[in-house]
Design a protein around this motif. Structure first.
Motif, PDB file in Angstrom:
ATOM      1  N   ASP A 177       0.874  -1.170   0.000  1.00  0.00           N
ATOM      2  CA  ASP A 177       0.000   0.000   0.000  1.00  0.00           C
ATOM      3  C   ASP A 177       0.916   1.226   0.000  1.00  0.00           C
ATOM      4  OD1 ASP A 177      -1.550   2.178   0.681  1.00  0.00           O
ATOM      5  OD2 ASP A 177      -2.594   1.193   2.323  1.00  0.00           O
ATOM      6  N   CYS A 178       1.000   1.888  -1.154  1.00  0.00           N
ATOM      7  CA  CYS A 178       1.907   3.036  -1.313  1.00  0.00           C
ATOM      8  C   CYS A 178       1.157   4.365  -1.351  1.00  0.00           C
ATOM      9  CB  CYS A 178       2.725   2.879  -2.588  1.00  0.00           C
ATOM     10  SG  CYS A 178       3.931   1.544  -2.533  1.00  0.00           S
ATOM     11  N   VAL A 179      -0.029   4.380  -0.772  1.00  0.00           N
ATOM     12  CA  VAL A 179      -0.875   5.566  -0.825  1.00  0.00           C
ATOM     13  C   VAL A 179      -0.187   6.790  -0.216  1.00  0.00           C
ATOM     14  CG1 VAL A 179      -2.996   6.566   0.146  1.00  0.00           C
ATOM     15  CG2 VAL A 179      -3.071   4.352  -1.007  1.00  0.00           C
ATOM     16  N   GLN A 180       0.579   6.606   0.870  1.00  0.00           N
ATOM     17  CA  GLN A 180       1.264   7.734   1.505  1.00  0.00           C
ATOM     18  C   GLN A 180       2.685   7.928   0.975  1.00  0.00           C
ATOM     19  OE1 GLN A 180      -0.186   9.880   3.399  1.00  0.00           O
ATOM     20  NE2 GLN A 180      -2.023   8.850   4.128  1.00  0.00           N
ATOM     21  N   PHE A 181       3.059   7.150  -0.025  1.00  0.00           N
ATOM     22  CA  PHE A 181       4.416   7.252  -0.573  1.00  0.00           C
ATOM     23  C   PHE A 181       4.420   7.894  -1.955  1.00  0.00           C
ATOM     24  CE2 PHE A 181       8.276   5.865  -2.669  1.00  0.00           C
ATOM     25  CZ  PHE A 181       9.238   5.975  -1.670  1.00  0.00           C
ATOM     26  N   ILE A 182       3.657   7.311  -2.872  1.00  0.00           N
ATOM     27  CA  ILE A 182       3.671   7.794  -4.254  1.00  0.00           C
ATOM     28  C   ILE A 182       3.101   9.209  -4.324  1.00  0.00           C
ATOM     29  CG2 ILE A 182       2.581   7.490  -6.514  1.00  0.00           C
ATOM     30  CD1 ILE A 182       3.075   4.553  -6.286  1.00  0.00           C
ATOM     31  N   GLY A 183       3.818  10.071  -5.016  1.00  0.00           N
ATOM     32  CA  GLY A 183       3.432  11.472  -5.124  1.00  0.00           C
ATOM     33  C   GLY A 183       4.179  12.358  -4.157  1.00  0.00           C
ATOM     34  N   HIS A 184       4.725  11.770  -3.095  1.00  0.00           N
ATOM     35  CA  HIS A 184       5.530  12.513  -2.125  1.00  0.00           C
ATOM     36  C   HIS A 184       7.009  12.137  -2.212  1.00  0.00           C
ATOM     37  CE1 HIS A 184       2.128  14.361  -0.088  1.00  0.00           C
ATOM     38  NE2 HIS A 184       1.517  13.192  -0.139  1.00  0.00           N
ATOM     39  N   PHE A 185       7.264  10.910  -2.567  1.00  0.00           N
ATOM     40  CA  PHE A 185       8.632  10.415  -2.732  1.00  0.00           C
ATOM     41  C   PHE A 185       8.792   9.919  -4.167  1.00  0.00           C
ATOM     42  CE2 PHE A 185       7.493   9.899   1.673  1.00  0.00           C
ATOM     43  CZ  PHE A 185       8.629  10.257   2.381  1.00  0.00           C
ATOM     44  N   LYS A 186      10.019   9.954  -4.659  1.00  0.00           N
ATOM     45  CA  LYS A 186      10.283   9.382  -5.974  1.00  0.00           C
ATOM     46  C   LYS A 186      10.411   7.869  -5.846  1.00  0.00           C
ATOM     47  CE  LYS A 186      12.192  13.375  -8.317  1.00  0.00           C
ATOM     48  NZ  LYS A 186      13.202  13.865  -9.272  1.00  0.00           N
ATOM     49  N   ILE A 187       9.944   7.168  -6.852  1.00  0.00           N
ATOM     50  CA  ILE A 187       9.969   5.712  -6.816  1.00  0.00           C
ATOM     51  C   ILE A 187      10.382   5.174  -8.179  1.00  0.00           C
ATOM     52  CG2 ILE A 187       7.519   5.503  -7.416  1.00  0.00           C
ATOM     53  CD1 ILE A 187       7.399   3.082  -5.487  1.00  0.00           C
ATOM     54  N   ASN A 188      11.194   4.138  -8.160  1.00  0.00           N
ATOM     55  CA  ASN A 188      11.658   3.477  -9.381  1.00  0.00           C
ATOM     56  C   ASN A 188      11.276   2.005  -9.294  1.00  0.00           C
ATOM     57  OD1 ASN A 188      13.001   2.296 -11.532  1.00  0.00           O
ATOM     58  ND2 ASN A 188      14.933   3.379 -11.179  1.00  0.00           N
ATOM     59  N   LEU A 189      10.211   1.633  -9.991  1.00  0.00           N
ATOM     60  CA  LEU A 189       9.694   0.275  -9.856  1.00  0.00           C
ATOM     61  C   LEU A 189      10.580  -0.770 -10.519  1.00  0.00           C
ATOM     62  CD1 LEU A 189       5.857   0.838 -10.193  1.00  0.00           C
ATOM     63  CD2 LEU A 189       7.164   0.271  -8.159  1.00  0.00           C
ATOM     64  N   LYS A 190      11.556  -0.327 -11.286  1.00  0.00           N
ATOM     65  CA  LYS A 190      12.513  -1.281 -11.849  1.00  0.00           C
ATOM     66  C   LYS A 190      13.484  -1.771 -10.783  1.00  0.00           C
ATOM     67  CE  LYS A 190      11.082  -0.844 -16.139  1.00  0.00           C
ATOM     68  NZ  LYS A 190      10.280  -1.909 -16.782  1.00  0.00           N
ATOM     69  N   LYS A 191      13.598  -1.017  -9.689  1.00  0.00           N
ATOM     70  CA  LYS A 191      14.551  -1.349  -8.633  1.00  0.00           C
ATOM     71  C   LYS A 191      13.887  -1.910  -7.382  1.00  0.00           C
ATOM     72  CE  LYS A 191      18.041   2.021 -10.065  1.00  0.00           C
ATOM     73  NZ  LYS A 191      18.890   3.176  -9.649  1.00  0.00           N
ATOM     74  N   ILE A 192      12.556  -1.944  -7.360  1.00  0.00           N
ATOM     75  CA  ILE A 192      11.847  -2.451  -6.188  1.00  0.00           C
ATOM     76  C   ILE A 192      11.202  -3.781  -6.533  1.00  0.00           C
ATOM     77  CG2 ILE A 192       9.919  -2.047  -4.603  1.00  0.00           C
ATOM     78  CD1 ILE A 192      10.473   0.895  -4.790  1.00  0.00           C
ATOM     79  N   LEU A 193      11.447  -4.775  -5.705  1.00  0.00           N
ATOM     80  CA  LEU A 193      10.916  -6.125  -5.952  1.00  0.00           C
ATOM     81  C   LEU A 193       9.497  -6.223  -5.402  1.00  0.00           C
ATOM     82  CD1 LEU A 193      14.130  -8.151  -5.042  1.00  0.00           C
ATOM     83  CD2 LEU A 193      13.291  -7.551  -7.324  1.00  0.00           C
ATOM     84  N   CYS A 194       8.605  -5.515  -6.078  1.00  0.00           N
ATOM     85  CA  CYS A 194       7.209  -5.448  -5.649  1.00  0.00           C
ATOM     86  C   CYS A 194       6.326  -5.936  -6.790  1.00  0.00           C
ATOM     87  CB  CYS A 194       6.873  -4.006  -5.284  1.00  0.00           C
ATOM     88  SG  CYS A 194       5.221  -3.762  -4.653  1.00  0.00           S
ATOM     89  N   ASP A 195       5.378  -6.807  -6.494  1.00  0.00           N
ATOM     90  CA  ASP A 195       4.478  -7.330  -7.526  1.00  0.00           C
ATOM     91  C   ASP A 195       3.255  -6.444  -7.733  1.00  0.00           C
ATOM     92  OD1 ASP A 195       5.946  -9.838  -7.992  1.00  0.00           O
ATOM     93  OD2 ASP A 195       5.328 -10.323  -5.937  1.00  0.00           O
ATOM     94  N   PHE A 196       2.817  -5.788  -6.652  1.00  0.00           N
ATOM     95  CA  PHE A 196       1.606  -4.976  -6.704  1.00  0.00           C
ATOM     96  C   PHE A 196       1.770  -3.765  -5.780  1.00  0.00           C
ATOM     97  CE2 PHE A 196       0.691  -9.530  -6.418  1.00  0.00           C
ATOM     98  CZ  PHE A 196       0.112  -9.789  -7.655  1.00  0.00           C
ATOM     99  N   LEU A 197       1.218  -2.631  -6.183  1.00  0.00           N
ATOM    100  CA  LEU A 197       1.166  -1.488  -5.271  1.00  0.00           C
ATOM    101  C   LEU A 197      -0.091  -0.673  -5.544  1.00  0.00           C
ATOM    102  CD1 LEU A 197       1.927   1.374  -6.820  1.00  0.00           C
ATOM    103  CD2 LEU A 197       4.241   0.525  -6.595  1.00  0.00           C
ATOM    104  N   THR A 198      -0.404   0.181  -4.578  1.00  0.00           N
ATOM    105  CA  THR A 198      -1.618   0.995  -4.617  1.00  0.00           C
ATOM    106  C   THR A 198      -1.271   2.474  -4.464  1.00  0.00           C
ATOM    107  OG1 THR A 198      -2.606  -0.816  -3.353  1.00  0.00           O
ATOM    108  CG2 THR A 198      -3.941   1.132  -3.668  1.00  0.00           C
ATOM    109  N   ALA A 199      -1.965   3.346  -5.221  1.00  0.00           N
ATOM    110  CA  ALA A 199      -1.761   4.797  -5.105  1.00  0.00           C
ATOM    111  C   ALA A 199      -3.106   5.513  -5.204  1.00  0.00           C
ATOM    112  CB  ALA A 199      -0.822   5.291  -6.197  1.00  0.00           C
TER     113      ALA A 199
END
Length: 387
Positions: A177-199
């Motif tokens: 659950d990235c609701v409080q992360f995406i939009g406030h922090f930069k994120i690179n999904l090529k470097k994060i081993l995550c299958d699913f996220l929420t914004a």
């Protein structure tokens, strides 16, 4: 009452940027009025703007456009992912924490008869036990892990990279659950081993009722909302074109202004912490919210040495808007604080969450501390030299 309204509850909802409002109005006037599923000219035009938005969002978070699916926001996104993953892959086990948002916790409880649930232990600062995560995954196959990136109440930033590595090692699916992360922090999904996220857009100066989920491209989930073929059939229903466009615009502006906005908001949080320490004896900070390296720069959760269940209302009457915790749990005590504080801390103190935005000022912080100080001291004639 002070002669201005002070909004310190941006973790619940951010005020839309003026640029986003103008962008929304501009597109609302005449451009995209047709159903995006229609094959005529206007339908294709509407469909095109959705796909362009999807592509631009994917560039900002560094993923494939086909991995982005639009939803109504974080709650729907969390429901969609958890329920669909469990149904699609016949998941037998789910690992989460008791500090998650209610849209995760209550979804898990709803399907508890179908799966075995494990909750990671946490210490009194909200740190999760990742050694326990390894032990559980080592003994249990066919597992979904759901851990949020930034806690919405205490601001803790979880070690998502480490969690992703552990999940990959033991072949577990990983949702965040990235609701409080995406939009406030930069994120690179090529470097994060995550299958699913929420914004969700309303957390980063966008409109209500629109968000997106990320589903790793090699993963195919069962349908969640049955109907047409919108969003590859996973989430049927006519798309909210204007909000999708505005979501992209808000994310784009946030990404562009990232360093400037973060610097301003960190300054507000530092000033607030310093004034609180200076003016209120025995004040404590819940979780890691006063640690700038391990918590969000825009969330602060404080614990006051008084018991006053009406504190947030008293501040509201003064024109200062804060939160007791999650807006989704407004009628009950915070489940997050119940899991990190002992009974004495929980029963003999009062905790509130302050969350800042680009629209706050140093004066807002000073006035907030000034009014809070008067309530804590219960002496309205007591003046402090902070203004």
């Amino acid at each position: 009452m002070i002669n201005k309204l002070i909004y310190l509850d941006s973790a619940s909802n951010c005020r839309m940027r003026n640029e986003v409002i103008n962008f929304y109005k501009k597109n609302l006037d005449y451009k995209y009025f047709s159903n995006p599923s229609s094959f005529h000219y206007f339908g294709r035009k509407s469909k095109s703007c959705i796909e362009i938005s999807r592509e631009k969002i994917s560039k900002i978070i560094n993923c494939n456009p086909s991995e982005i699916y639009f939803t109504s926001g974080g709650t729907e996104g969390n429901n969609l992912i958890i329920k669909s993953v469990i149904e699609t892959f016949k998941i037998k086990n789910i690992i989460s924490s008791k500090l998650e948002h209610l849209s995760v916790l209550n979804t898990i409880l709803e399907i508890k008869k179908k799966i075995k649930i494990f909750y990671l232990n946490n210490d009194n600062k909200g740190n999760l036990d990742l050694k326990q995560l390894k032990k559980i995954l080592k003994k249990n196959n066919n597992t979904l892990v759901s851990i949020m990136y930034v806690n919405n109440e205490i601001g803790n930033i979880n070690n998502i990279n480490k969690i992703g590595e552990i999940c990959k090692k033991y072949n577990a699916y990983f949702h965040s659950d990235c609701v409080q992360f995406i939009g406030h922090f930069k994120i690179n999904l090529k470097k994060i081993l995550c299958d699913f996220l929420t914004a969700s857009a309303h957390k980063f100066y966008g409109p209500f009722g629109i968000g997106f989920i990320y589903i790793k491209k090699e993963i195919n989930l069962n349908k969640f909302i049955i109907g047409g073929l919108q969003e590859k059939g996973i989430r049927a229903g006519t798309e909210n074109i204007y909000s999708i466009l505005s979501l992209y615009k808000a994310l784009e502006i946030n990404n562009k202004n990232y360093n400037k906005d973060k610097k301003k908001i960190k300054k507000l949080k530092k000033k607030c912490i310093n004034l609180l320490k200076k003016n209120i004896d025995n004040i404590k900070f819940n979780g890691l919210s006063n640690n700038f390296k391990k918590s969000s720069f825009y969330i602060l959760n404080i614990r006051l040495p008084i018991k006053d269940d009406l504190l947030h209302i008293k501040l509201d009457l003064k024109g200062i808007m804060i939160s007791k915790g999650s807006s989704c749990n407004i009628t009950n005590k915070s489940h997050v604080l119940k899991n990190i504080l002992n009974k004495k801390e929980l029963n003999n103190t009062t905790s509130i969450r302050i969350s800042y935005s680009i629209y706050n000022s140093i004066l807002d912080i000073k006035l907030f501390v000034y009014e809070l100080k008067k309530i804590v001291d219960n002496n309205y004639n007591y003046l402090i030299k902070i203004i």
